[in-house]
Design a protein around this motif. Structure first.
Motif, short mmCIF file in Angstrom:
data_model
loop_
_atom_site.label_atom_id
_atom_site.label_comp_id
_atom_site.label_asym_id
_atom_site.label_seq_id
_atom_site.Cartn_x
_atom_site.Cartn_y
_atom_site.Cartn_z
N GLU A 1 11.20 -2.78 -2.49
CA GLU A 1 10.72 -4.02 -1.88
C GLU A 1 11.35 -4.19 -0.28
O GLU A 1 10.70 -5.01 0.46
CB GLU A 1 11.48 -5.10 -2.95
CG GLU A 1 11.01 -5.27 -4.12
CD GLU A 1 11.53 -6.45 -4.94
OE1 GLU A 1 12.49 -7.14 -4.59
OE2 GLU A 1 11.10 -6.55 -6.28
N ALA A 2 12.70 -3.88 -0.34
CA ALA A 2 13.21 -3.75 1.41
C ALA A 2 12.06 -3.08 2.21
O ALA A 2 11.76 -3.49 3.30
CB ALA A 2 14.48 -3.02 1.34
N LEU A 3 11.42 -2.03 1.78
CA LEU A 3 10.68 -1.35 2.62
C LEU A 3 9.31 -2.09 3.06
O LEU A 3 8.77 -2.34 3.99
CB LEU A 3 10.35 -0.01 2.09
CG LEU A 3 9.42 1.11 2.98
CD1 LEU A 3 10.44 1.78 4.00
CD2 LEU A 3 9.10 2.34 2.03
N LEU B 1 5.35 6.32 9.82
CA LEU B 1 4.50 6.32 8.53
C LEU B 1 4.02 4.82 8.21
O LEU B 1 3.22 4.61 7.69
CB LEU B 1 5.52 7.09 7.39
CG LEU B 1 5.57 8.43 7.52
CD1 LEU B 1 6.26 9.02 6.41
CD2 LEU B 1 4.42 9.18 7.69
N GLN B 2 5.01 4.07 8.03
CA GLN B 2 4.71 2.62 7.93
C GLN B 2 3.83 2.03 8.85
O GLN B 2 2.59 1.39 8.12
CB GLN B 2 5.92 1.74 7.99
CG GLN B 2 6.95 1.83 6.94
CD GLN B 2 8.17 0.92 7.26
OE1 GLN B 2 9.01 0.91 8.39
NE2 GLN B 2 8.41 -0.17 6.36
N ASP B 3 3.79 2.40 9.94
CA ASP B 3 2.75 1.78 11.03
C ASP B 3 1.12 2.60 10.76
O ASP B 3 0.13 1.89 10.51
CB ASP B 3 3.08 2.15 12.28
CG ASP B 3 2.35 1.20 13.40
OD1 ASP B 3 2.84 0.03 13.63
OD2 ASP B 3 1.20 1.53 13.74
N ALA C 1 -4.15 1.29 8.35
CA ALA C 1 -4.81 1.09 7.27
C ALA C 1 -5.32 2.56 7.12
O ALA C 1 -6.59 2.86 6.45
CB ALA C 1 -5.82 0.07 6.89
N GLN C 2 -4.60 3.64 7.35
CA GLN C 2 -5.07 4.98 7.09
C GLN C 2 -4.96 5.56 5.67
O GLN C 2 -3.77 5.10 5.24
CB GLN C 2 -4.70 6.06 7.81
CG GLN C 2 -5.04 7.52 7.65
CD GLN C 2 -4.94 8.34 8.83
OE1 GLN C 2 -5.17 7.94 9.94
NE2 GLN C 2 -4.71 9.57 8.75
N HIS C 3 -5.84 5.73 4.90
CA HIS C 3 -5.59 6.28 3.54
C HIS C 3 -4.79 7.48 3.38
O HIS C 3 -4.94 8.48 4.04
CB HIS C 3 -7.03 6.58 2.65
CG HIS C 3 -6.82 6.81 1.38
ND1 HIS C 3 -6.65 5.67 0.64
CD2 HIS C 3 -7.12 7.95 0.45
CE1 HIS C 3 -6.71 6.07 -0.68
NE2 HIS C 3 -6.78 7.53 -0.52
N PRO C 4 -3.39 7.22 2.82
CA PRO C 4 -2.62 8.62 2.66
C PRO C 4 -3.20 9.69 1.93
O PRO C 4 -3.81 9.51 0.89
CB PRO C 4 -1.35 7.82 2.19
CG PRO C 4 -1.93 6.54 1.11
CD PRO C 4 -3.18 6.22 1.94
N ALA C 5 -2.88 10.96 2.20
CA ALA C 5 -3.06 12.14 1.87
C ALA C 5 -2.28 12.21 0.61
O ALA C 5 -1.22 11.75 0.36
CB ALA C 5 -3.12 13.18 2.87
N ARG C 6 -2.58 13.46 -0.48
CA ARG C 6 -1.59 13.82 -1.43
C ARG C 6 -0.54 14.38 -1.03
O ARG C 6 0.52 13.93 -1.66
CB ARG C 6 -2.51 14.75 -2.09
CG ARG C 6 -2.02 14.94 -3.64
CD ARG C 6 -2.64 15.81 -4.37
NE ARG C 6 -2.97 17.00 -3.76
CZ ARG C 6 -4.27 17.42 -3.47
NH1 ARG C 6 -5.26 16.48 -3.86
NH2 ARG C 6 -4.69 18.61 -2.93
N LEU D 1 3.50 4.38 -0.84
CA LEU D 1 2.41 5.14 -0.38
C LEU D 1 1.63 5.64 -1.73
O LEU D 1 0.35 5.55 -1.71
CB LEU D 1 2.57 6.37 0.35
CG LEU D 1 3.35 6.26 1.84
CD1 LEU D 1 3.73 7.55 2.35
CD2 LEU D 1 2.16 5.46 2.87
N THR D 2 2.12 5.87 -2.85
CA THR D 2 1.39 5.90 -4.05
C THR D 2 0.64 4.89 -4.53
O THR D 2 -0.42 5.04 -4.95
CB THR D 2 2.54 6.68 -5.15
OG1 THR D 2 3.16 7.65 -4.73
CG2 THR D 2 1.77 6.75 -6.37
N GLN D 3 1.06 3.61 -4.32
CA GLN D 3 0.50 2.45 -4.66
C GLN D 3 -0.66 2.42 -3.73
O GLN D 3 -1.96 2.08 -4.21
CB GLN D 3 1.31 1.23 -4.42
CG GLN D 3 2.73 1.19 -5.57
CD GLN D 3 3.28 0.23 -5.03
OE1 GLN D 3 3.10 -0.95 -4.29
NE2 GLN D 3 4.80 0.12 -5.94
#
Length: 617
Positions: A77-79, A305-307, A313-318, A336-338
């Motif tokens: 939640e902090a992140l 990574l947050q930015d 809005a880049q889709h994160p990789a595995r 990022l998993t969410q």
């Protein structure tokens, strides 16, 4: 300036829970947003003696008039809350990636009745499937041109598509062989959808089985004497091969990773992102950003990574491979998993193909940082601004058109070499660089004193100056910069006084870089964080340090060559072999006779003599 903030809250009033804190100025504007697993512990780092804080942090806390915090249940939640507030308020002291350009993508508009493939710089087309980013627009167009030769799908815009479907006449792109949609009047919407699915599947997987099938069909057509069909299939195979060749394989076929490179100094940070899908590098992006606060690699990586996965809005990789594990990595991975909808792993790589790719990304980031600095240096307006800013900050009568910067390098007090680098009109003048070998010295201040006395000897009077400087030095400098604080500056001023040379401005570059120490001043001169003058000072300091280190290593190398030449049986070839085998003077000095004897051409007797010779130093 007071030693402590008079408005700071009592330590007991700050909770020990996870949370997000905000620094605000007198007008209520949010200056900085940060997160913490323990708010009391984190904020205590700010409420210490002001003179112990880095300059940028000190500027933040002295500008602020209040600090507020919000308690949350956990680190995740902090992140999330920290990211939301950074995007909403754009705090000036937070690091944010500001790319100087947008990168092109290949997009397939799957939500359309007849999907089209197109080049776009926006990532918000509803229902589109994106590939990239690509470094240049021509790279996307080239890939599309190759792909539609083997998998012809629609490329025309929506208005041309509607006109063609209503009139029954092929669209213009189809008439010139650039469109394979239903608007070409050659395929149905259902057949076109199948082609689009094949197109997307290949771009996602780069499946070579398609190429192998085409080759088999080509051979079958040739054996059946259907040469025109065989030639058509041959062209398709060549187009597929061209697409595959342009996407280098760097990891295993099932690898899906975002690999980050990072390089930074006191003023700027460079980021490189290699997008790897199905083991192939599908895109490369880069940013250079100015740093407002001094942050460590872990914090910087978290904000990057947050930015990228939030604001952009880049889709994160595995897998996300980073040079430094971010702060609160487990919470970040959960967020990022969410966003991905499946598990995301954030880690670094120590060995293997991923480590090699990570090293490549880091090298690219370092090169991008160098190019950024060179670009700023080449800007005439920026150089003029830097020199004028220095003149005002140091209260000089004129802009320092010639600046000489001095640094001292040694190895545990031995092999002392001082460097002098010269910048004229804000640019390095390498032909005027000098080095000074110092045989004996008590400490760095004494080394600086000796160096300045030798340099200033060439400025005794106008007549001697015109005669001797023509071969030794160029014209008189307006500013002498010393890599060091008050003690080094005092030694340089003493040399200037004793040399009999007229007044020349002297300043010392403190480790925090923004601080310039002047002789007999109790407080340093603080350069504005984003000023061109500060950037110029950094370049001078770095160049002086580089030149001193290079000269010191060369001196050590020459010194050991002289010693080795005195060993019977050692000639230039064997000396070169020894230095190449051990890689450094330090390793050679530390080697045993048995290790030295392993070098081709060096036997046990010569090895024993080498150890004896080097041990006498």
């Amino acid at each position: 300036m007071a030693t402590y903030l008079d408005w700071r809250p009592a330590s007991g009033d700050i909770p020990t829970s996870p949370g997000v804190y905000r620094w605000l100025d007198a007008n209520g504007r949010i200056l900085y947003v940060g997160k913490a697993k323990n708010l009391r512990s984190r904020l205590a780092n700010y409420f210490v003696a002001l003179e112990t804080l880095p300059e940028r942090t000190r500027r933040l806390v002295t500008t602020a008039r209040d600090v507020q915090w919000t308690v949350v249940r956990n680190e995740i939640e902090a992140l999330q809350l920290e990211y939301t507030w950074i995007q909403e308020y754009s705090p000036p002291f937070n690091v944010r990636l500001k790319d100087d350009k947008s990168y092109p993508f290949m997009a397939v508009t799957l939500a359309d009745e007849a999907p089209r493939v197109m080049v776009t710089r926006t990532a918000k087309i509803r229902g589109a499937r994106y590939f990239g980013p690509y470094p240049k627009v021509w790279a996307v167009n080239e890939t599309i041109d190759l792909m539609i030769k083997v998998m012809p799908i629609r490329t025309c815009n929506d208005s041309n598509y509607r006109r063609a479907m209503q009139s029954g006449k092929p669209c213009f792109a189809s008439q010139i062989g650039k469109c394979g949609g239903p608007c070409s009047q050659q395929v149905s919407i259902a057949e076109h959808r199948e082609r689009v699915n094949e197109f997307v599947h290949f771009m996602e997987t780069y499946d070579r089985s398609i190429v192998e099938k085409l080759k088999r069909d080509m051979l079958a057509a040739s054996e059946a004497l259907q040469f025109e069909e065989a030639a058509r299939l041959r062209d398709r195979v060549q187009a597929f091969e061209a697409v595959l060749e342009k996407s280098a394989v760097v990891l295993a076929d099932n690898a899906d990773a975002d690999v980050y490179g990072l390089a930074h100094d006191e003023l700027a940070a460079s980021v490189q992102l290699f997008t790897v899908r199905r083991g192939r590098v599908r895109g490369v992006r880069g940013w250079v950003l100015d740093k407002e606060l001094e942050v460590d690699d872990a914090t910087l990586m978290t904000q990057i990574l947050q930015d990228v996965y939030g604001a952009q809005a880049q889709h994160p990789a595995r897998e996300i491979v980073v040079p430094q594990i971010p702060d609160e990595v487990d919470a970040l991975a959960s967020v990022l998993t969410q966003a991905r909808g499946s598990n995301v792993r954030v880690h670094t790589a120590q060995r293997g193909a991923k480590a090699e790719l990570l090293a490549t990304a880091n090298r690219n980031a370092l090169e991008a940082l160098k190019q950024y600095k060179l670009k700023r240096t080449a800007d005439y307006v920026a150089r003029t601004e830097a020199l004028n800013d220095l003149r005002e900050a140091l209260e000089l009568d004129e802009a320092p058109l010639r600046i000489e910067c001095f640094d001292v390098s040694h190895l545990q007090g031995t092999g002392i070499v001082a460097s002098m680098v010269v910048f004229e009109d804000g640019l390095p003048k390498k032909r005027d660089y000098r080095r000074f070998n110092i045989s004996e010295s008590t400490d760095d201040t004494d080394s600086i004193y000796q160096t300045l006395m030798r340099r200033l000897a060439y400025l005794r009077d106008d007549e001697e100056q015109s005669r001797e400087q023509s071969t030794k030095f160029a014209y008189r400098p307006q500013l002498l910069l010393i890599d060091g604080g008050q003690p080094q500056v005092a030694a340089a001023q003493r040399a200037l006084n004793e040399s009999g040379v007229g007044s020349i401005a002297i300043a010392g570059i403190a480790k925090r870089l923004e601080e310039l120490w002047l002789p007999d001043d109790d407080f340093p001169v603080i350069l504005p964080r984003a000023s061109e003058a500060l950037f110029l000072i950094q370049r001078l300091r770095d160049e002086a340090h580089r030149f001193a280190i290079t000269a010191q290593r060369a001196s050590r190398r020459r010194d050991i060559r002289t010693q080795l030449e005195e060993v019977a049986g050692l000639g230039p070839a064997r000396i070169n072999a020894l230095l190449k085998h051990f890689g450094s003077v330090t390793k050679l000095r530390a080697a045993t006779a048995e290790e030295i004897a392993e070098v081709p051409g060096v036997g046990p007797n010569i090895a024993a003599n080498i150890v004896h010779k080097l041990s006498r130093k």
